[in-house]
Design an enzyme around this catalytic site. Structure first.
Site, PDB file in Angstrom:
ATOM      1  N   VAL A  38       0.816  -1.222   0.000  1.00 17.56           N
ATOM      2  CA  VAL A  38       0.000   0.000   0.000  1.00 17.56           C
ATOM      3  C   VAL A  38       0.846   1.266   0.000  1.00 17.56           C
ATOM      4  O   VAL A  38       0.382   2.345  -0.337  1.00 17.56           O
ATOM      5  CB  VAL A  38      -0.980  -0.022   1.196  1.00 17.56           C
ATOM      6  CG1 VAL A  38      -0.286   0.270   2.487  1.00 17.56           C
ATOM      7  CG2 VAL A  38      -2.133   0.932   0.982  1.00 17.56           C
TER       8      VAL A  38
ATOM      9  N   TYR B 171      11.858   3.328   5.624  1.00 18.67           N
ATOM     10  CA  TYR B 171      12.451   2.141   6.239  1.00 18.67           C
ATOM     11  C   TYR B 171      11.827   0.833   5.781  1.00 18.67           C
ATOM     12  O   TYR B 171      12.001  -0.194   6.404  1.00 18.67           O
ATOM     13  CB  TYR B 171      12.386   2.253   7.767  1.00 18.67           C
ATOM     14  CG  TYR B 171      13.431   3.195   8.287  1.00 18.67           C
ATOM     15  CD1 TYR B 171      14.643   2.719   8.774  1.00 18.67           C
ATOM     16  CD2 TYR B 171      13.226   4.573   8.272  1.00 18.67           C
ATOM     17  CE1 TYR B 171      15.622   3.580   9.233  1.00 18.67           C
ATOM     18  CE2 TYR B 171      14.192   5.448   8.726  1.00 18.67           C
ATOM     19  CZ  TYR B 171      15.379   4.940   9.201  1.00 18.67           C
ATOM     20  OH  TYR B 171      16.351   5.805   9.647  1.00 18.67           O
ATOM     21  N   GLY B 172      11.099   0.869   4.708  1.00 12.87           N
ATOM     22  CA  GLY B 172      10.520  -0.376   4.206  1.00 12.87           C
ATOM     23  C   GLY B 172       9.137  -0.142   3.646  1.00 12.87           C
ATOM     24  O   GLY B 172       8.622   0.974   3.643  1.00 12.87           O
TER      25      GLY B 172
ATOM     26  N   ASP C 254       6.052  16.068  11.721  1.00 11.05           N
ATOM     27  CA  ASP C 254       6.163  15.744  10.292  1.00 11.05           C
ATOM     28  C   ASP C 254       4.762  15.628   9.689  1.00 11.05           C
ATOM     29  O   ASP C 254       4.446  14.656   9.007  1.00 11.05           O
ATOM     30  CB  ASP C 254       6.956  14.432  10.113  1.00 11.05           C
ATOM     31  CG  ASP C 254       7.333  14.179   8.655  1.00 11.05           C
ATOM     32  OD1 ASP C 254       7.253  15.125   7.842  1.00 11.05           O
ATOM     33  OD2 ASP C 254       7.699  13.036   8.323  1.00 11.05           O
TER      34      ASP C 254
HETATM   35  N1  LIG Z   1      -2.220   2.100   8.185  1.00 10.26           N
HETATM   36  C1  LIG Z   1      -2.163   2.420   6.893  1.00 10.26           C
HETATM   37  N2  LIG Z   1      -3.233   2.267   6.102  1.00 10.26           N
HETATM   38  C2  LIG Z   1      -3.180   2.594   4.796  1.00 10.26           C
HETATM   39  N3  LIG Z   1      -2.075   3.083   4.191  1.00 10.26           N
HETATM   40  C3  LIG Z   1      -0.969   3.252   4.915  1.00 10.26           C
HETATM   41  C4  LIG Z   1      -0.951   2.931   6.308  1.00 10.26           C
HETATM   42  N4  LIG Z   1       0.269   3.216   6.790  1.00 10.26           N
HETATM   43  C5  LIG Z   1       0.982   3.697   5.779  1.00 10.26           C
HETATM   44  N5  LIG Z   1       0.257   3.722   4.633  1.00 10.26           N
HETATM   45  C6  LIG Z   1       0.718   4.179   3.326  1.00 10.26           C
HETATM   46  O1  LIG Z   1       2.111   3.994   3.245  1.00 10.26           O
HETATM   47  C7  LIG Z   1       2.774   5.250   3.070  1.00 10.26           C
HETATM   48  C8  LIG Z   1       4.098   5.229   3.804  1.00 10.26           C
HETATM   49  O2  LIG Z   1       3.844   5.007   5.191  1.00 10.26           O
HETATM   50  P1  LIG Z   1       4.631   5.787   6.300  1.00 10.26           P
HETATM   51  O3  LIG Z   1       4.506   7.264   6.074  1.00 10.26           O
HETATM   52  O4  LIG Z   1       4.198   5.300   7.612  1.00 10.26           O
HETATM   53  O5  LIG Z   1       6.095   5.304   5.985  1.00 10.26           O
HETATM   54  P2  LIG Z   1       7.412   6.023   6.446  1.00 10.26           P
HETATM   55  O6  LIG Z   1       8.505   5.023   6.429  1.00 10.26           O
HETATM   56  O7  LIG Z   1       7.152   6.675   7.740  1.00 10.26           O
HETATM   57  O8  LIG Z   1       7.587   7.088   5.330  1.00 10.26           O
HETATM   58  P3  LIG Z   1       8.532   8.351   5.413  1.00 10.26           P
HETATM   59  O9  LIG Z   1       9.533   8.066   6.452  1.00 10.26           O
HETATM   60  O10 LIG Z   1       9.106   8.429   4.043  1.00 10.26           O
HETATM   61  O11 LIG Z   1       7.621   9.501   5.741  1.00 10.26           O
HETATM   62  C9  LIG Z   1       1.792   6.286   3.571  1.00 10.26           C
HETATM   63  O12 LIG Z   1       1.994   7.539   2.946  1.00 10.26           O
HETATM   64  C10 LIG Z   1       0.458   5.668   3.178  1.00 10.26           C
HETATM   65  O13 LIG Z   1       0.160   5.935   1.842  1.00 10.26           O
END
Ligand SMILES: Nc1ncnc2c1ncn2[C@@H]1O[C@H](COP(=O)(O)OP(=O)(O)OP(=O)(O)O)[C@@H](O)[C@H]1O
Length: 848
Positions: free
Chosen positions: A506, A511-512, A681
């Site tokens: 999704v 970090y993955g 953020d």
């Molecule tokens: N619980 C969820 N339900 C639906 N989509 C999700 C969920 N968690 C994350 N996503 C999707 O995955 C994307 C990346 O998730 P997230 O922002 O948590 O990753 P991240 O590693 O923190 O990214 P970054 O560090 O680059 O901001 C989100 O922008 C969203 O589109």
């Protein structure tokens, strides 16, 4: 401005978050050294940066019951600017711009708001008068209408009272979409009824006398006697009249619906459930009410209430009733049938499901790459073998209950409980803080676990699978482990059993990847579900967190603990051991469920396999705000069947839709601030939605703990964090220490502007680097206004005016003059914003 296209952003810097704000603080040594009288504790990072300076803190008066220890700085009432007390936007001017200075602590509190609160109060008085007049008019109209056997077909103007305003000269500079509502909104303008020309805003205050009745039907506490159960998915209206308006099969039909006098819908003025399961929704009273604005995924009704109907990811529709043999559960509860009867709609959606899920979200990679990526990832983290490394909530609850029975707290709160815990933990002065004793234990245990595991891996002593799995119980100490067995805690099952199998990707973060897992509901899944459910399935988002090659272990450790502990703590009910005092007898009561965070993404579990970590989250079936804003920019690519997002500007939201989202966002952020956490953020990528429009803030990896349970003080921080367009200007000032709550407020303002403009305000709030920001500064300084804000349009001039006031106060470059989240929520604009979530009052902010 025209260049400020939307694109996904990665964060500038991973926060000091736990690493700097609490890591040191929570080391056993740090705690024992901490002051039990709540004296300021310097932040480790701060000490390094300013060896000769004490940490900069705001001290709030915790002894006063009326003042929260975590209260935002209160703006002082400024002298009146206008005789009439009505803020005049055209005459508003910032005092000559000063270099933001935080040198004097007093200065922090002698703030002169751009528009004084007094002015606003007076403006509110006038508003009330106007409102009264409007209501009288409306009553007269209502009486006239009730005489007619046939209800006249009213049309409402969108911003009709704005039409007379002369466009400003700078129109050519105005971004294409700014200030306009959705392109589809224009169709709403076309349906202006010359005879009954009300503004939607007027309708927002319509039917005041029925408010109480409606509130009862909306409120989470009261269920009306005469209710009809609202079944099935929130996203798919079930009543036949609704289907006439928009059956989901023909999105274009929705706009035409405005012209059809027979299109009456049943107003569902209902609150969003914390859980998304339709069957968990409170009952509501259906009131026949006409739809006056019908956009594809947003409807406004005659009584001012609205409904979101965001698209569900196609993969969910395709999966919701698919039984894989293994998942099948004969005990599936009766409520399956409730959800299951959207099958007809499912089929419609199935036919429409032309976009691949991964294509929708990971626009930068094509389907093959994603498939490859997913296979790689599947190889690396085996969900069949990943186990939880945290005690289950059931277990924690039983422990707390046990403690509450065995200990005899004297003062009725859990401070004594913590003190009697045998640990050297200072007295809790801020019981609302998200980071308390339980979190402390988890942080220390997790950090140790992560470090140990990763170090051993780095030393290439891997054979780690067996050892890693045997280590998984290390996080829980021996005593707990024994109790756990005694309590028959059956939650210790592998990820794939607890949360199902991966059905797709999704999103992707630093970090993955984030995957969706789905499993069949079982009889053990009780309402309200903690995640999205549809048909027979429950869906979970699982985020894999792996150290990036070359990343220091400490950095990863910080990231993981921040991400998980903060999210878990904020999104979980705190089971507090209470005592009920009746007369002179003090007796323990079952742990109290303290939870009121509908806008915080639930973090459900943390699992580990082979030193890789999997965070399990509530799944948000309508994706993130970024995807919502760029939804019209998806073009299908015939060659590989995938879809891509065209780089470019997004589609702005209707102002009423954006306002509702803003109110939810602010409530979520306020909840975080009330618990001692600043997000740091906030951006569209970190704002998720359920199909009913329920907004969820996610990604706490950059969050900052500005106040723990043992502190009375707010810790400031320095250094830029987050994604450039959303970062507040003070964060870019070298060595400047800023209040993390106020930078959240700035980011909320930018997110709001992005919602209504479909574009960024500017790329970065550094005048030397960004000409737009530079022109913002000079316009505010010279004219006291910014042309983009002046050009914005709302459904009424009054809402427009109130919103402008709030925006100017939000975009105060000097943080000492900026409005706080709490004040923004209390602004006339937000108070007049109809939000589809009904918020219960927060638990007392009083410190003990
Ligand atoms: N619980 C969820 N339900 C639906 N989509 C999700 C969920 N968690 C994350 N996503 C999707 O995955 C994307 C990346 O998730 P997230 O922002 O948590 O990753 P991240 O590693 O923190 O990214 P970054 O560090 O680059 O901001 C989100 O922008 C969203 O589109």
């Amino acid at each position: 401005m025209g260049d400020e296209k939307l694109s996904r952003h990665t964060s500038l810097k991973r926060a000091r978050s736990l690493s700097e704000s609490i890591k040191g603080l929570f080391k056993p040594s740090g705690i024992s050294g901490g002051s039990s009288t709540g004296q300021p504790s310097p932040r480790p990072g701060q000490d390094q940066a300013h060896p000769h300076q004490p940490a900069r803190i705001i001290t709030s008066n915790v002894s006063s019951p009326s003042v929260s220890p975590i209260q935002s700085p209160v703006l002082q009432v400024a002298p009146k600017h206008h005789k009439l007390g009505v803020p005049n936007i055209a005459k508003l001017s910032l005092s000559p711009s000063r270099e933001p200075s935080l040198n004097s602590e007093n200065e922090m509190f002698s703030q002169e708001s751009f528009i004084s609160e007094k002015d606003e109060d007076e403006a509110n008085l006038l508003e009330r008068e106007e409102l009264q007049n409007k209501n009288e008019e409306q009553n007269q109209r209502k009486q006239a209408r009730s005489k007619d056997a046939h209800v006249p077909h009213h049309r409402y103007t969108i911003g009709s009272d704005e039409a007379e305003r002369r466009p400003r000269e700078r129109q050519k500079n105005f971004p294409q979409n700014a200030g306009q509502s959705n392109p589809t909104n224009n169709s709403a303008n076309h349906v202006l009824d010359q005879e009954n020309n009300f503004s939607i805003d007027a309708m927002l205050d319509y039917d005041d006398e029925s408010k109480f009745r409606r509130r009862n039907s909306l409120g989470v506490r009261t269920n009306s006697n005469r209710t009809r159960s609202r079944k099935n998915s929130l996203s798919t209206p079930r009543s036949p009249p609704m289907k006439t308006v928009n059956d989901g099969a023909n999105p274009n039909a929705s706009n035409n619906a405005m012209n059809n006098t027979s299109n009456r819908v049943y107003m569902r003025g209902r609150n969003h459930s914390d859980s998304i399961s339709a069957s968990s929704l409170p009952k509501f009273q259906e009131i026949e009410c006409k739809c006056i604005l019908d956009l594809e995924q947003f409807k406004v009704f005659e009584n001012g209430y609205h409904e979101h109907n965001l698209k569900v990811l196609p993969i969910i529709e395709n999966n919701k009733n698919v039984d894989s043999g293994e998942d099948k559960d004969a005990d599936a509860p009766a409520n399956n049938s409730e959800d299951g009867d959207n099958d007809l709609e499912t089929n419609i959606h199935k036919q429409k499901s032309v976009f691949s899920l991964s294509g929708l979200f990971k626009y930068h990679k094509d389907a093959n790459q994603q498939q490859q990526q997913q296979e790689e990832d599947d190889d690396q983290i085996n969900l069949e073998k990943a186990f939880s490394i945290i005690p289950s909530q059931k277990f924690i609850k039983s422990q707390v209950l046990k403690k509450s029975r065995t200990s005899t707290p004297k003062n009725g709160n859990n401070d004594e409980l913590m003190k009697n815990d045998g640990k050297n933990i200072p007295q809790i002065v801020n019981p609302n803080a998200a980071v308390g004793a339980e979190e402390l234990k988890l942080i220390n245990a997790l950090s140790e676990k992560i470090r140990k595991g990763l170090k051993s891996e780095n030393a290439k002593n891997s054979g780690s699978e067996t050892r890693s799995n045997s280590n998984k119980q290390e996080v829980i100490d021996d005593t707990e482990n024994k109790s756990r067995t005694a309590n028959n805690d059956t939650s210790h099952r592998p990820c794939s059993q607890k949360y199902g199998k991966s059905i797709g990707v999704v999103g992707a973060g630093a970090y993955g990847v984030v995957k969706i897992c789905a499993r069949c509901k079982t009889s053990k899944d009780i309402l309200p579900y903690s995640t999205y459910s549809s048909g027979k399935k429950l869906f979970f988002a699982v985020k894999e967190l792996k150290p990036k090659p070359g990343d220091p272990i400490d950095k990863f450790c910080t990231r993981l603990t921040s991400e998980f502990i903060i999210g878990h703590s904020l999104s979980h009910p705190h089971f507090e051991a209470n005592t009920a005092v009746s007369g002179s007898i003090t007796r323990p009561t079952p742990p109290r469920h303290v939870f009121n965070a509908p806008n915080i993404l639930k973090i459900l579990d943390l699992m580990e396999y082979n030193n890789s970590f999997v965070e399990v989250m509530e799944f948000c079936a309508s994706g993130d705000l970024y995807s919502l804003l760029t939804r019209n920019n998806i073009s299908s690519e015939a060659n590989n069947g995938s879809s891509r997002l065209k780089e470019g500007s997004g589609s702005p939201l209707h102002p009423l839709e954006a306002d509702c989202f803003m109110k939810q966002l602010l409530n979520g952020v306020q909840y975080m601030h009330d618990h001692g956490i600043a997000h740091c953020d906030l951006k569209p990528e970190n704002i998720l939605f359920q199909p009913n429009g329920l907004l969820k803030i996610c990604d706490f990896g950059t969050s900052s703990v500005f106040q723990t349970a043992w502190e009375k003080h707010v810790h400031f921080q320095s250094g830029a964090m987050g994604s450039e367009p959303y970062v507040a200007p003070e964060e870019f000032i070298r060595d400047m220490e800023y209040d993390p709550r106020l930078v959240d407020c700035w980011s909320c303002g930018i997110v709001y502007c992005t919602m209504i403009m479909g574009q960024y305000l500017w790329k970065i709030a550094i005048p030397e680097k960004d000409s737009l920001f530079k022109s913002f500064l000079s316009e505010i300084k010279n004219d006291g206004q910014f042309y983009l804000f002046e050009e914005l349009r709302h459904v009424s001039s009054e809402l427009n005016r109130l919103r402008k006031i709030a925006l100017y106060r939000t975009f105060q470059v000097d943080p000492t003059k900026r409005i706080s989240i709490e004040q923004l929520l209390q602004s006339s604009w937000m108070r007049r914003t109809k939000c589809c979530v009904v918020y219960r009052p927060l638990h007392n902010k009083v410190s003990k």
